[in-house]
Design a protein around this motif. Structure first.
Motif, PDB file in Angstrom:
ATOM      1  N   PHE A 155      63.395  74.809 155.269  1.00 46.18           N
ATOM      2  CA  PHE A 155      63.879  73.415 155.762  1.00 46.18           C
ATOM      3  C   PHE A 155      62.673  72.600 156.137  1.00 46.18           C
ATOM      4  N   PHE A 156      61.341  73.139 155.455  1.00 47.34           N
ATOM      5  CA  PHE A 156      60.172  72.394 155.829  1.00 47.34           C
ATOM      6  C   PHE A 156      60.122  71.143 155.556  1.00 47.34           C
ATOM      7  N   TYR A 157      60.876  70.894 154.450  1.00 43.23           N
ATOM      8  CA  TYR A 157      60.914  69.501 153.597  1.00 43.23           C
ATOM      9  C   TYR A 157      61.302  68.684 154.665  1.00 43.23           C
ATOM     10  N   LYS A 158      62.267  68.862 155.758  1.00 39.83           N
ATOM     11  CA  LYS A 158      62.759  67.923 156.848  1.00 39.83           C
ATOM     12  C   LYS A 158      61.628  67.471 157.935  1.00 39.83           C
TER      13      LYS A 158
ATOM     14  N   ARG B  32      67.939  61.037 170.520  1.00 44.13           N
ATOM     15  CA  ARG B  32      68.928  61.532 169.627  1.00 44.13           C
ATOM     16  C   ARG B  32      68.711  63.111 169.324  1.00 44.13           C
ATOM     17  N   VAL B  33      69.479  64.020 169.919  1.00 44.00           N
ATOM     18  CA  VAL B  33      69.140  65.241 169.878  1.00 44.00           C
ATOM     19  C   VAL B  33      69.051  65.813 168.328  1.00 44.00           C
ATOM     20  N   LYS B  34      70.014  65.370 167.705  1.00 48.50           N
ATOM     21  CA  LYS B  34      70.011  65.662 166.105  1.00 48.50           C
ATOM     22  C   LYS B  34      68.743  65.607 165.313  1.00 48.50           C
ATOM     23  N   ASN B  35      67.890  64.236 165.857  1.00 49.80           N
ATOM     24  CA  ASN B  35      66.677  63.815 165.189  1.00 49.80           C
ATOM     25  C   ASN B  35      65.296  64.542 165.705  1.00 49.80           C
ATOM     26  N   GLU B  36      65.535  65.287 166.984  1.00 46.55           N
ATOM     27  CA  GLU B  36      64.701  65.806 167.457  1.00 46.55           C
ATOM     28  C   GLU B  36      64.341  67.467 167.560  1.00 46.55           C
ATOM     29  N   LEU B  37      63.676  67.728 166.565  1.00 50.39           N
ATOM     30  CA  LEU B  37      63.546  69.250 166.109  1.00 50.39           C
ATOM     31  C   LEU B  37      62.519  69.718 167.103  1.00 50.39           C
ATOM     32  N   ALA B  38      61.678  68.787 167.552  1.00 45.57           N
ATOM     33  CA  ALA B  38      60.486  69.263 168.486  1.00 45.57           C
ATOM     34  C   ALA B  38      61.229  69.814 170.027  1.00 45.57           C
TER      35      ALA B  38
ATOM     36  N   ILE C 241      68.167  74.254 160.755  1.00 46.83           N
ATOM     37  CA  ILE C 241      69.215  73.940 160.032  1.00 46.83           C
ATOM     38  C   ILE C 241      69.872  72.662 160.472  1.00 46.83           C
ATOM     39  N   TRP C 242      70.267  72.543 161.573  1.00 46.19           N
ATOM     40  CA  TRP C 242      71.241  71.522 162.235  1.00 46.19           C
ATOM     41  C   TRP C 242      70.340  69.984 162.411  1.00 46.19           C
ATOM     42  N   THR C 243      69.176  70.083 162.730  1.00 42.02           N
ATOM     43  CA  THR C 243      68.610  68.719 163.078  1.00 42.02           C
ATOM     44  C   THR C 243      68.259  67.989 161.689  1.00 42.02           C
ATOM     45  N   LYS C 244      67.824  66.517 161.847  1.00 39.87           N
ATOM     46  CA  LYS C 244      67.450  65.962 160.838  1.00 39.87           C
ATOM     47  C   LYS C 244      66.290  64.917 161.156  1.00 39.87           C
ATOM     48  N   PRO C 245      65.231  65.454 161.399  1.00 36.46           N
ATOM     49  CA  PRO C 245      64.044  64.642 161.985  1.00 36.46           C
ATOM     50  C   PRO C 245      63.765  63.413 161.153  1.00 36.46           C
ATOM     51  N   ARG C 246      63.467  62.425 162.104  1.00 37.54           N
ATOM     52  CA  ARG C 246      63.083  61.208 161.369  1.00 37.54           C
ATOM     53  C   ARG C 246      61.841  60.583 161.532  1.00 37.54           C
ATOM     54  N   GLY C 247      61.416  59.577 160.752  1.00 40.01           N
ATOM     55  CA  GLY C 247      59.974  58.981 161.172  1.00 40.01           C
ATOM     56  C   GLY C 247      59.012  59.825 160.453  1.00 40.01           C
ATOM     57  N   ARG C 248      57.977  59.090 160.445  1.00 40.49           N
ATOM     58  CA  ARG C 248      56.659  59.722 159.919  1.00 40.49           C
ATOM     59  C   ARG C 248      55.260  59.451 160.933  1.00 40.49           C
ATOM     60  N   GLU C 249      55.032  60.601 161.523  1.00 39.81           N
ATOM     61  CA  GLU C 249      53.952  60.363 162.665  1.00 39.81           C
ATOM     62  C   GLU C 249      52.858  60.564 161.931  1.00 39.81           C
ATOM     63  N   VAL C 250      51.916  59.703 162.265  1.00 40.20           N
ATOM     64  CA  VAL C 250      50.483  59.949 161.555  1.00 40.20           C
ATOM     65  C   VAL C 250      49.778  60.903 162.673  1.00 40.20           C
ATOM     66  N   LEU C 251      49.010  61.766 162.224  1.00 37.23           N
ATOM     67  CA  LEU C 251      48.211  62.680 163.260  1.00 37.23           C
ATOM     68  C   LEU C 251      46.858  62.059 163.109  1.00 37.23           C
TER      69      LEU C 251
ATOM     70  N   ALA D  65      66.876  82.259 167.497  1.00 36.70           N
ATOM     71  CA  ALA D  65      68.230  81.790 167.329  1.00 36.70           C
ATOM     72  C   ALA D  65      68.231  80.319 167.476  1.00 36.70           C
ATOM     73  N   LEU D  66      67.630  79.986 168.528  1.00 33.90           N
ATOM     74  CA  LEU D  66      67.508  78.467 168.757  1.00 33.90           C
ATOM     75  C   LEU D  66      66.708  77.971 167.683  1.00 33.90           C
ATOM     76  N   LEU D  67      65.657  78.360 167.468  1.00 34.95           N
ATOM     77  CA  LEU D  67      64.804  77.767 166.419  1.00 34.95           C
ATOM     78  C   LEU D  67      65.679  77.739 165.108  1.00 34.95           C
ATOM     79  N   VAL D  68      66.180  78.895 164.587  1.00 36.86           N
ATOM     80  CA  VAL D  68      66.911  78.852 163.492  1.00 36.86           C
ATOM     81  C   VAL D  68      68.141  77.616 163.363  1.00 36.86           C
ATOM     82  N   PHE D  69      68.623  77.509 164.442  1.00 39.94           N
ATOM     83  CA  PHE D  69      69.808  76.532 164.538  1.00 39.94           C
ATOM     84  C   PHE D  69      69.164  75.065 164.691  1.00 39.94           C
ATOM     85  N   GLY D  70      67.716  74.980 165.160  1.00 41.58           N
ATOM     86  CA  GLY D  70      67.204  73.603 165.058  1.00 41.58           C
ATOM     87  C   GLY D  70      66.855  73.361 163.727  1.00 41.58           C
TER      88      GLY D  70
END
Length: 211
Positions: A15-18, A138-144, A201-211, A194-199
């Motif tokens: 799920f790295f593409y996310k 929005r938790v679903k958008n917050e993989l962090a 799979i379930w989350t849909k991160p959004r936005g493009r933050e420039v480092l 397990a929490l990492l795996v769930f995150g």
């Protein structure tokens, strides 16, 4: 535990593409470094009795990358400088300590226990950052949130157990007691993975933050 680490790393890769465009992408490197380290340690210990240098190197890489990952998520300039300053001081302390002990045969358990305390503290700073942010949550958008919560849970459970599991305590305790403590640590790590795996799979991160 090792199987759960492999699963977490594989799922993170799938799920790295996310999240490849976000600062949280560093977690992929952290997970694979853990898997590779554990594999190396197992192979090395089969031929040699001491593999402490492997874990010393892993801990150094882990904390360096994890501190950076937290830093990348802090936007407030004051808190960002605070995180950077604390992280640099801690890693300099690790390097200095490394020159004072035989890192090939001696695991720097006390030093890295302190590094874990620092990690938890930096995660608390991130929590403050998030609570004070005007951005909608929005938790679903917050993989962090899943990643940092997983490591926060493990860190909080590890800190009180570390003196016992790493032999830092001066008194003796029974094998049964040690098994219980190791069981608690194992449960915490399994929950974190397990929490990492769930995150992932379930989350849909959004936005493009420039480092």
């Amino acid at each position: 535990m090792y199987i759960s680490e492999i699963i977490a790393a594989l799922v993170a890769t799938i799920f790295f593409y996310k999240y490849k465009h976000l600062p949280i992408k560093t977690i992929l490197y952290i997970l694979w470094i853990a898997v590779i380290t554990e594999g190396m340690a197992r192979v090395y210990s089969h031929y040699y009795h001491n593999n402490h240098w492997v874990y010393n190197l892993y801990a150094f890489l882990f904390y360096t990358l994890f501190y950076k990952m937290i830093y990348d998520h802090i936007k407030n300039k004051t808190r960002k400088r605070l995180v950077l300053g604390i992280a640099i001081i801690m890693m300099i302390a690790v390097i200095i300590r490394g020159f004072a002990v035989p890192v090939i045969t001696f695991y720097m358990s006390k030093t890295y226990s302190i590094a874990m305390v620092v990690m938890v503290f930096l995660l608390m700073i991130y929590a403050v950052e998030r609570l004070k942010s005007d951005d909608s949550l929005r938790v679903k958008n917050e993989l962090a949130l899943f990643v940092f919560t997983a490591y926060l849970v493990f860190g909080i459970s590890f800190i009180p157990l570390a003196p016992f599991l790493t032999g830092q305590m001066d008194f003796n305790y029974s094998r049964a007691m040690l098994d219980i403590l190791q069981g608690v640590q194992t449960a915490a790590l399994l929950f974190a993975n397990a929490l990492l795996v769930f995150g992932f799979i379930w989350t849909k991160p959004r936005g493009r933050e420039v480092l």
